[in-house]
Design a protein around this motif. Sequence first.
Motif, PDB file in Angstrom:
ATOM      1  N   CYS A 151       0.842  -1.199   0.000  1.00 19.97           N
ATOM      2  CA  CYS A 151       0.000   0.000   0.000  1.00 19.97           C
ATOM      3  C   CYS A 151       0.882   1.256   0.000  1.00 19.97           C
ATOM      4  O   CYS A 151       1.928   1.300   0.642  1.00 19.97           O
ATOM      5  N   LEU A 169       0.131   4.043   1.297  1.00 21.53           N
ATOM      6  CA  LEU A 169      -0.029   4.808   2.546  1.00 21.53           C
ATOM      7  C   LEU A 169       1.027   4.401   3.554  1.00 21.53           C
ATOM      8  O   LEU A 169       1.170   3.219   3.869  1.00 21.53           O
ATOM      9  N   CYS A 207       0.188   2.074   6.410  1.00 21.16           N
ATOM     10  CA  CYS A 207      -0.101   0.671   6.107  1.00 21.16           C
ATOM     11  C   CYS A 207       1.155  -0.148   5.908  1.00 21.16           C
ATOM     12  O   CYS A 207       1.148  -1.367   6.078  1.00 21.16           O
ATOM     13  N   CYS A 235      -5.789  -2.848  -0.801  1.00 16.02           N
ATOM     14  CA  CYS A 235      -5.035  -3.020   0.441  1.00 16.02           C
ATOM     15  C   CYS A 235      -5.888  -3.735   1.474  1.00 16.02           C
ATOM     16  O   CYS A 235      -7.019  -3.328   1.738  1.00 16.02           O
ATOM     17  N   CYS A 275      -6.266  -0.995   4.781  1.00 17.09           N
ATOM     18  CA  CYS A 275      -7.096   0.218   4.747  1.00 17.09           C
ATOM     19  C   CYS A 275      -8.184   0.158   3.684  1.00 17.09           C
ATOM     20  O   CYS A 275      -9.049   1.027   3.625  1.00 17.09           O
TER      21      CYS A 275
HETATM   22 ZN    ZN Z   1      -3.480   0.568   2.919  1.00 18.73          ZN
END
Ligand code: ZN
Lengths: 160, 229
Positions: free
Chosen positions: A41, A43, A46, A137, A140
């Motif tokens: 991911c 992010l 994550c 993902c 999330c």
């Molecule tokens: Zn994520």
Amino acid sequence: MTAKPPFIPPPHFTLHPTNLPLPPTTPPPKMKILTTNYLTCALRACKSHPSSFPLHFRDAELQQDSLPFNAAFIANILPRIDWPALLTTATELGFTGLPAEKPDLLATAEMEADEGVGRELHRILLETQVVEGKLVCGNCGHEYAIHQGIANFLLPGHLV
Amino acid sequence: MLPTPTTSHLSFDHIYEPSEDSFLLLDTLTLQSPFLHTRFPPTSPPLVLELGSGSGVVTSFLTTHSATLFGHSSITTLSTDISPHAPNATNQTVAANITKESGCFLGAIRTDLATGLRSGVVDMLVFNPPYVPTEVVEDGNGEEGWIGVACGGGIDGMEVTVRVLKGLKEYLSERGVAYILLCERNKPEFVAEQLRNGEYGVKWIVKKVGTSGKKGGWEVLGIWRVMRW
Ligand SMILES: [Zn+2]
Ligand SMILES: C[S@@+](CC[C@H](N)C(=O)[O-])C[C@H]1O[C@@H](n2cnc3c(N)ncnc32)[C@H](O)[C@@H]1O
């Protein structure tokens, strides 16, 4: 900004012919399944979370090609594959011919056998491309689109 | 010298046309082949990542000439670019130049630098960055569109490259090697010293492995190799 100076190719490059391209019908390559072995991911939060790897395919549209079998490539790439992740990805995409444990370094003869693991790996790693779909993902739920074989990992502004 | 991949199928309105800097990178990688042979043997083939692949000339070169550059065709290559035009251009260029002996191209991804890649998986990173000093790093909406993004590197031309240098310790595997292009106005000697003395989190081993002469209105360019050991 500074204008780009005119393009002057270095002499030894212009002296050389370019590669003979394959017939112009060669379609542009698309994302290979092995790519997901290296993706997670986008992010930050994550990244350290185990459920963000591997990302999960959703609505994947695959393209299946036929390529000459390359035993050396399969044997060489095998040690560096994250097997559990590949197994997850392959199963999600409907490939059920892989063993639960990573096979030991495959002997070439064994791989040349018609229905061995080597052939299945060849099919999954080299002959299959992802044309459309999403990578999701597990942590999330964010979806990364794959369009025309290209995955987009740019996040919308509010998530960066 | 190895043949340069053809990019004649592309138009260069929105994509950086292979130029002096791209060719210096190709030349330098060719000269690095003895090093690449020993570092990345077939029994442990490298994952090669090009950041900012643009036309795809460099990724295509590495993929197609894998057997010469690495001594085997078991390399896997991956490219990223932030521009919406580049991944498709890269795919086309790889397709136009691929041969039976090529390495395995995994795909072109649209992303910011290496965002979305797992940590520590990259064995060889190649980057010809936007390195021209500009007031700001553009986002594609400026007057020069995506060409502005390809060229303009902000203050000292280093704003994008600094982000990559900071990320190296995260991107690269233990044996990982990065090849990064710097121009004179990037203050390369100073940057190299910072890398060496740990300001980027690791005491990197840094060496200038390629340099262009001053020609055709281009400033002197260098290719810098960065690695842990
Ligand atoms: Zn994520
Ligand atoms: C100088 S061009 C190099 C293109 C090609 N690699 C070559 O050598 O000809 C820089 C490339 O980096 C891309 N780029 C700029 N900023 C980026 C970022 N933050 N993430 C990924 N790519 C970026 C640009 O779109 C452009 O394609």
